[in-house]
Design an enzyme around this catalytic site. Sequence first.
Site, PDB file in Angstrom:
ATOM      1  N   GLU A 304      41.463  51.677  17.099  1.00  0.00           N
ATOM      2  CA  GLU A 304      40.476  52.759  17.251  1.00  0.00           C
ATOM      3  C   GLU A 304      41.128  54.124  17.486  1.00  0.00           C
ATOM      4  O   GLU A 304      40.640  54.929  18.279  1.00  0.00           O
ATOM      5  CB  GLU A 304      39.507  52.427  18.398  1.00  0.00           C
ATOM      6  CG  GLU A 304      38.739  51.126  18.190  1.00  0.00           C
ATOM      7  CD  GLU A 304      37.879  50.751  19.379  1.00  0.00           C
ATOM      8  OE1 GLU A 304      37.752  51.570  20.318  1.00  0.00           O
ATOM      9  OE2 GLU A 304      37.335  49.630  19.402  1.00  0.00           O
ATOM     10  N   TRP A 309      39.820  58.518  21.842  1.00  0.00           N
ATOM     11  CA  TRP A 309      39.626  58.251  23.274  1.00  0.00           C
ATOM     12  C   TRP A 309      40.845  57.602  23.924  1.00  0.00           C
ATOM     13  O   TRP A 309      40.974  57.595  25.132  1.00  0.00           O
ATOM     14  CB  TRP A 309      38.374  57.404  23.509  1.00  0.00           C
ATOM     15  CG  TRP A 309      38.163  56.287  22.542  1.00  0.00           C
ATOM     16  CD1 TRP A 309      38.773  55.065  22.532  1.00  0.00           C
ATOM     17  CD2 TRP A 309      37.270  56.300  21.432  1.00  0.00           C
ATOM     18  NE1 TRP A 309      38.310  54.306  21.486  1.00  0.00           N
ATOM     19  CE2 TRP A 309      37.385  55.032  20.792  1.00  0.00           C
ATOM     20  CE3 TRP A 309      36.374  57.239  20.911  1.00  0.00           C
ATOM     21  CZ2 TRP A 309      36.639  54.703  19.655  1.00  0.00           C
ATOM     22  CZ3 TRP A 309      35.649  56.900  19.783  1.00  0.00           C
ATOM     23  CH2 TRP A 309      35.781  55.651  19.167  1.00  0.00           C
ATOM     24  N   TYR A 367      29.615  48.204  17.418  1.00  0.00           N
ATOM     25  CA  TYR A 367      28.798  47.918  18.592  1.00  0.00           C
ATOM     26  C   TYR A 367      27.386  48.487  18.408  1.00  0.00           C
ATOM     27  O   TYR A 367      27.192  49.510  17.737  1.00  0.00           O
ATOM     28  CB  TYR A 367      29.425  48.520  19.848  1.00  0.00           C
ATOM     29  CG  TYR A 367      30.669  47.780  20.307  1.00  0.00           C
ATOM     30  CD1 TYR A 367      30.573  46.755  21.248  1.00  0.00           C
ATOM     31  CD2 TYR A 367      31.920  48.081  19.782  1.00  0.00           C
ATOM     32  CE1 TYR A 367      31.702  46.065  21.668  1.00  0.00           C
ATOM     33  CE2 TYR A 367      33.059  47.396  20.186  1.00  0.00           C
ATOM     34  CZ  TYR A 367      32.942  46.388  21.137  1.00  0.00           C
ATOM     35  OH  TYR A 367      34.062  45.692  21.531  1.00  0.00           O
ATOM     36  N   GLU A 395      36.210  43.629  16.384  1.00  0.00           N
ATOM     37  CA  GLU A 395      35.474  43.624  17.650  1.00  0.00           C
ATOM     38  C   GLU A 395      34.006  43.843  17.324  1.00  0.00           C
ATOM     39  O   GLU A 395      33.666  44.530  16.360  1.00  0.00           O
ATOM     40  CB  GLU A 395      35.901  44.765  18.590  1.00  0.00           C
ATOM     41  CG  GLU A 395      37.198  44.613  19.298  1.00  0.00           C
ATOM     42  CD  GLU A 395      37.470  45.810  20.218  1.00  0.00           C
ATOM     43  OE1 GLU A 395      36.499  46.414  20.732  1.00  0.00           O
ATOM     44  OE2 GLU A 395      38.639  46.143  20.415  1.00  0.00           O
TER      45      GLU A 395
END
Length: 456
Positions: A304, A309, A367, A395
Site C-alpha cells: 500500500e 500512510w 475494504y 487483503e
Amino acid sequence: MKKNLFSTKLFLIISFALLSFSCKDDDEVTGTQRYKEPPVLLSSIPATGGTVSFTDNTIRLIFDREVTVVNLGMVSINNAIISGSSVSGDTLTFTLDGLDEKTPYTLTITKGAIKGVPGLLNQEDITLSFNTGEAPALTKTLAMPNASAQANNVFNFLLENYRNKIISGSMAKVNWNTDEADRVYRWTGKYPAINTFDFVHLYASPTNWIDYSNTTVAENWWNNKGLISIMWHWNVLIEGTSNFGFYYTGKNNGEGETSFDITKAVQDGTDENKIIKADLDKVATHLLALQAKGIPVIWRPLHEAAGGWFWWGAKDANSYKALWILMFETFKAKGINNLIWVWTTETNDNSWYPGDAYVDIIGRDIYNKKDAAAIYKEYLSIRKTYPNKMVTLSECGNVANISQQWSANAKWSWYMPWYDYNATDESEHSHATKVFWTDAFASDKVITRDQMPSLK
C-alpha cells in the site's frame, strides 16, 4: 433619364433576388439539405464481427459528419450503461471498463442517443458486435533467480488454479500464530489454505511473547499442506522516543507515527540507510531459516505504498522503488531463493511499480465494498494494467461474499480477510463474518487446506 434609372434599379432588384435564391438553393444542396438525414456510421474500430485486444478498452465509431452524444444513458454494452465517451470531429470514442477476455459484446446506441452536427438524431438503433481477444500469457518464471523447488511448486500451483479456482487465506492476529484460521475451522470444519504472518514485531524479537526464530507454527502449517505467506509492517524508531512505528507523521492521529525519511534510507552511508540494512539482515535470517526447512514464502513487503500512510510510501515513487530493489538484491546476494514476490497496487499507481523483474504477483487490498460488480471492475483494471501477472485479493474486509465476487468474474488468485483482534467465535467479526466464511467454503471454486496437494 428617370426611366433608365428605374429600369436599372428594377434590374438590380431582380438580379439580387435571383442571386439570393440561387445561393439558398446551393446552401441547401451543400449544407442544410445535405444534413436532413441522421448521421451515418461509416466504419468502426473494431469492425463489426471483429476482435479488440484484451488490453484495449476503447471502441471508435466514425460517422459521415461530426456528432454529439445527446444521452449517454441510452448507450449500452451487453445491456450495461456505458460510463464515458468522447468526440473528436466525426469520431465517437467509448471507453469501456468491463471488457473481459474471449467474450462476445454488443454495443448499442439507442434511437435518439446521438445527433449529427448539424443534423438529426439517429432514427434507428446503431449496433456493433465484436469479440475480445485472449489475455497475454502469464509470466511462468519466478523473479528470484534459482528459485527453490518448493517455491516453484507453489508458484505453479497458483498458475494452474488462477481463474479456475480461488485459494482461501487467513491473517495471523498480529503475532506468529494461526488464531484466525483456527476460528474459521471452528466455524466451518475446514482451514483456509493460506496463513499469512507478519514481521511487524521484528524490532522486539526475540522475546518471551514473540520470537520469529521459532518457526514451529509455520512448519506445522506447511507440513499440513498449507501455504505460508508473510508480510512486513516495517517498524522503525520514532524520533526522540524508545517506541517504534510504521505510520508516517500525520497519518494515524499521532499513534505509531514516524518521520523516518525513505529518501535518506536509500542513500548509502546515511544513518537511515544503516538502519534499514540492519533490519533487512535480520529479516533475511528468518527467511533463510524457513528456506533451510524447505518452506517457501509468498512474500508481500512494502504494501500500500502509494497511499502514503506508511513511511515507505510517504515521499516519492522513485525512492520507494529503490527500497524495493535494495531489498530484492540484498536477499538475492544472501542466497534467498524461496520467495514469491507480491506487490500491492493502490490502482492508478503504475509509477510506483518496481518492475516485472522484481515482482511475481500483483495484490490489491479492498475494504468496505459490498458491490461485487465494482470489485470486478477493480480486478479487471489491474489485470489490464499488469496482463502478464496473476492478480490477488491480498487483503480484504467487509466486502462482497466470495461467491458473489466469483460470479461477477472477479477471479482473484486468493483472498485474505484481515484479522479482528477483539473478535470471538460468538461476536460479529468486523472483516469476515461466519456467514462470509460459510458462503466461501460452500463453493466448489474455493480451495481449502484439506484440498491442497503436497507441494514439497
